[in-house]
Design an enzyme around this catalytic site. Structure first.
Site, PDB file in Angstrom:
ATOM      1  N   ASP A 102       0.873  -1.168   0.000  1.00 27.16           N
ATOM      2  CA  ASP A 102       0.000   0.000   0.000  1.00 27.16           C
ATOM      3  C   ASP A 102       0.907   1.214   0.000  1.00 27.16           C
ATOM      4  O   ASP A 102       1.914   1.247   0.715  1.00 27.16           O
ATOM      5  CB  ASP A 102      -0.931   0.016   1.216  1.00 27.16           C
ATOM      6  N   ASP A 134       2.947  11.164 -10.079  1.00 26.05           N
ATOM      7  CA  ASP A 134       4.321  11.384 -10.559  1.00 26.05           C
ATOM      8  C   ASP A 134       4.518  12.725 -11.272  1.00 26.05           C
ATOM      9  O   ASP A 134       5.560  13.366 -11.111  1.00 26.05           O
ATOM     10  CB  ASP A 134       4.763  10.244 -11.482  1.00 26.05           C
TER      11      ASP A 134
END
Length: 199
Positions: free
Chosen positions: A68, A158
């Site tokens: 996670d 990102d």
């Protein structure tokens, strides 16, 4: 050959992890249609939740691992945090695409001077005997002032995350990213752990 089952259905994570865990004597299998509600309060709880669920599906007889991960931003009280994947629904009550989610973060950060943030990844591994081991990785950086619309690499947040070298994660190819990323660091620890038990 040792087969490990990865508790995910995220193709981007699968691609990253398969490159990092490129061990000749280990094969990674992905369960079909694996989906479980993440109800944990921490990354570790959610990671364990997924690993335990898959372990049970496989009749407690196969080694499994899960992870996670998420983005934590100081100025947003460490959000998106555990809601990183579903921050759109948590914050707005509706589903957005990746680009829109990044816009949401940029908008929320518009008046913020403190742009400090980090990515975190927690891996949970359950061996055939039920033994549990956890591994953690972190990548510190800052939130950019805008989105990298020309991103060639990466996924998720990102395009808005700047590393300490002032490069966006979306500017890095997979090999470069895996050397420094939260997921790369955590899985490198996991890889070293696994290598201890291979002939």
């Amino acid at each position: 050959m040792k087969t490990l089952f990865f508790a995910t259905s995220n193709i981007n994570k699968i691609n990253e992890v398969k490159q990092i865990l490129d061990i000749p004597k280990i094969k990674i299998e992905i369960p079909q249609n694996f989906d479980i509600k993440e109800t944990g309060k921490t990354f570790k709880e959610n990671s364990l939740l997924k690993a335990k669920a898959l372990f049970k599906i496989l009749n407690n007889k196969q080694p499994v691992f899960s992870e996670d991960s998420g983005l934590c931003i100081e100025a947003l009280n460490m959000e998106p945090g555990i809601y990183s994947k579903r921050y759109d629904q948590y914050k707005l009550g509706k589903k957005l695409d990746n680009n829109e989610k990044n816009h949401l973060i940029i908008d929320l950060m518009r008046e913020k001077n403190n742009r400090t943030a980090y990515f975190i990844c927690v891996i949970s591994y359950i061996d055939v005997d039920g033994t549990i081991n956890n591994f953690e990785g972190m990548l510190k950086g800052t939130i950019a002032l805008n989105i990298d619309y020309y991103q060639k690499n990466g996924f998720g947040y990102d395009p808005i995350f700047l590393t300490t070298n002032n490069k966006r994660l979306s500017e890095l190819n997979l090999e470069e990213k895996n050397k420094i990323s939260h997921r790369g660091i955590a899985f490198d620890k996991f890889k070293k752990f696994l290598m201890q038990f291979l002939d």
